[in-house]
Design a protein around this motif. Structure first.
Motif, PDB file in Angstrom:
ATOM      1  N   GLU A  29     -70.075  43.661 -40.241  1.00  0.00           N
ATOM      2  CA  GLU A  29     -68.888  42.844 -40.513  1.00  0.00           C
ATOM      3  C   GLU A  29     -67.746  43.258 -39.595  1.00  0.00           C
ATOM      4  N   GLY A  30     -67.096  42.253 -39.013  1.00  0.00           N
ATOM      5  CA  GLY A  30     -65.926  42.475 -38.178  1.00  0.00           C
ATOM      6  C   GLY A  30     -64.694  41.902 -38.839  1.00  0.00           C
ATOM      7  N   GLN A  31     -63.574  42.596 -38.698  1.00  0.00           N
ATOM      8  CA  GLN A  31     -62.348  42.175 -39.361  1.00  0.00           C
ATOM      9  C   GLN A  31     -61.150  42.583 -38.538  1.00  0.00           C
ATOM     10  N   SER A  32     -60.053  41.887 -38.764  1.00  0.00           N
ATOM     11  CA  SER A  32     -58.786  42.194 -38.117  1.00  0.00           C
ATOM     12  C   SER A  32     -57.713  42.196 -39.193  1.00  0.00           C
ATOM     13  N   GLU A  33     -57.013  43.339 -39.318  1.00  0.00           N
ATOM     14  CA  GLU A  33     -56.003  43.501 -40.358  1.00  0.00           C
ATOM     15  C   GLU A  33     -54.697  43.955 -39.729  1.00  0.00           C
ATOM     16  N   PHE A  34     -53.611  43.412 -40.247  1.00  0.00           N
ATOM     17  CA  PHE A  34     -52.278  43.808 -39.784  1.00  0.00           C
ATOM     18  C   PHE A  34     -51.418  44.095 -41.003  1.00  0.00           C
ATOM     19  N   LEU A  35     -50.857  45.294 -41.021  1.00  0.00           N
ATOM     20  CA  LEU A  35     -50.049  45.729 -42.157  1.00  0.00           C
ATOM     21  C   LEU A  35     -48.821  46.463 -41.652  1.00  0.00           C
ATOM     22  N   CYS A  36     -47.647  45.992 -42.041  1.00  0.00           N
ATOM     23  CA  CYS A  36     -46.399  46.694 -41.766  1.00  0.00           C
ATOM     24  C   CYS A  36     -45.361  46.222 -42.764  1.00  0.00           C
TER      25      CYS A  36
END
Length: 520
Positions: free
Chosen positions: A61-68
């Protein structure tokens, strides 16, 4: 008894080559280790253990997460590739027949997953553990198939509370995806790994106001061309460039008044973060649809803090885009270069014999080696890591080289001479890539040499003359690398034919004489 699963990939990373391409496929292989440890008892001797492996599913599984804090949490599922390794029929797992039934035994089951070739490379960004990542997961369904149950009073007591079928999961294993750009055939005939890109740029005054006495006509007549490598390795410590200048239709008397005193170079990396997936990316590449995206379908390994934003405990500002840019030059480098001589580089532009001659200068601008990697900082927004140029659903990385020319113009003559100054500013795009280690070593093994009409430059060094490299260079040895699959074969598996190599001319075979001849 204890049963453990472990994923052991064949390679520590998934290496892809070239630009993202939907027609290419890559393999992620390895094996899943199933270890069975029989129970130990002081009251009865060990008996054979019989298990049935009903299913073993391996998932990539590939994923892209952005958290700020400014934007909150955003997640995108890039792909999910699964394979059931025992889909045909269950497998029997038993230690029956072993000399020592109390010892652990293990089984290795091989897997080979086919993943698409358009995936973006792994890249950390945002808060810790965020970014684009890829992980292998494994889950097994195992049933206890003991034909002779244990007769101990403890086992009989616990039997009603023991499940005959267990679902086990393995510890997820991260598989970094690294995308390489292999040097082209140009590298076999040049010391540079990539060809040179040439640009005809439109230079504009940096800050030309109505009160400026610098002739606008003179500025508009300056033609500018710039050359930089088509690709630059993220491991390079400097970038070669060349700038060519010439006037176009400026009268001779004004050419002798126009002067270039120096110039400034700036290399900038721009990062554009989004809280929503880029529509153009989802249109170009087959990203899973909305019903397969979180939170409708949760990720197998989401960010540790995703639950805080999902439950509403943390509120984020409604920012759709977050921009940050920073210089790649070393801290102790100003980027200012001075042209040696008097600077009147256009004085002879109107001479007939120099009608096609350009004033050219070439140099190399350094890049800070301290920017390589992602340093640990109190704020991720303060880190300065050189990234490859590219596009992903939540992050776009671009690079530019900015050039500012310091131009002057002489008003009056003799004792009444007055010099006014203006700055012309332009930029060209750069593309940072990652090249295989062997190619990287080859590109550093040789040094470019001066070629063509080049003037000397110096950087903040008074009248000292700096030796400058030219961009066209002679041939140098090159370490060949294995080409990507897409360079050798079409998507249907047919081998590509190099039609540039001519076929040999047809030569008819000589007719052989008969072995027997009849006498008349």
């Amino acid at each position: 008894m204890a049963i453990a699963l472990e994923i052991i990939p064949s390679s520590s990373s998934l290496d892809m080559y070239g630009v993202p391409d939907q027609s290419t496929r890559y393999s992620v292989s390895g094996h899943v280790n199933i270890t069975l440890t029989p129970p130990s008892s002081c009251f009865e001797e060990s008996k054979p253990t019989r298990l049935v492996l009903e299913s073993l599913v391996v998932t990539f599984e590939g994923q892209s997460e952005f958290l700020c804090e400014e934007t909150g949490y955003t997640a995108v599922r890039l792909c999910t590739v699964s394979q059931d390794l025992v889909a045909a029929e269950p497998l029997d797992l038993t230690n029956e027949g072993l000399d020592d039934l109390s010892r652990s035994c293990a089984w290795d089951i091989v897997f080979n997953l086919t993943v698409p070739g358009w995936l973006p490379e792994s890249s950390p960004f945002g808060e810790r553990d965020g970014g684009t990542s890829y992980t292998l997961h494994a889950s097994a369904k195992i049933r206890n198939n003991d034909s002779v149950p244990s007769r101990s009073w403890l086992s009989s007591l616990c039997l009603p509370f023991q499940s005959q079928t267990k679902v086990l999961t393995a510890q997820p294993v991260a598989v970094p995806l690294v995308r390489y750009t292999t040097p082209s055939s140009y590298a076999s005939t040049s010391a540079l790994p990539f060809p040179i890109a040439h640009y005809e740029v439109s230079a504009r005054p940096d800050d030309l106001n109505a009160e400026s006495r610098f002739p606008r006509e003179a500025l508009s007549k300056i033609r500018v061309q710039m050359s930089v490598p088509e690709c630059i390795s993220v491991e390079d410590e400097k970038i070669a460039f060349a700038v060519r200048l010439r006037t176009n239709g400026l009268p001779e008397n004004e050419c002798k008044r126009l002067r270039v005193a120096g110039f400034w170079i700036e290399v900038e990396q721009s990062e554009r973060y989004r809280t929503r997936p880029l529509l153009a990316y989802s249109t170009q590449y087959p990203v899973p649809p909305a019903e397969e995206q979180p939170p409708q379908k949760p990720l197998l390994k989401p960010h540790p803090l995703h639950g805080i934003y999902g439950t509403g405990l943390a509120q984020a500002l409604n920012n759709n885009v977050l921009l940050r840019s920073f210089s790649l030059l070393p801290v102790d480098t100003s980027g200012h270069y001075r042209i040696a001589g008097d600077g009147y580089v256009f004085a002879r532009d109107m001479e007939t014999e120099l009608a096609n001659t350009w004033f050219s200068f070439a140099a190399e601008v350094p890049i800070s080696t301290g920017h390589h990697g992602t340093p640990i900082d109190l704020s991720w927004q303060m880190s300065k890591a050189i990234r490859t140029s590219g596009l992903s659903p939540l992050l776009t990385v671009s690079h530019r080289m900015y050039v500012t020319l310091n131009c002057t113009y002489d008003l009056g003559e003799g004792e009444n001479l007055e010099r006014v100054a203006e700055r012309l500013r332009f930029h060209v795009p750069l593309r940072f890539v990652r090249i295989p280690p062997s190619s990287q070593q080859a590109s550093r093994s040789s040094t470019p040499t001066v070629v063509g009409h080049v003037r000397s430059l110096s950087e903040n060094s008074g009248d000292a003359i700096l030796g400058l490299p030219g961009l066209p260079v002679p041939s140098a040895p090159y370490a060949p690398t294995l080409p990507a699959y897409s360079q050798l074969y079409y998507s249907n598996g047919d081998r590509k034919i190099d039609y540039s190599i001519p076929l040999p001319l047809y030569t008819p075979h000589a007719e052989s004489e008969p072995l027997l001849s009849s006498e008349s």
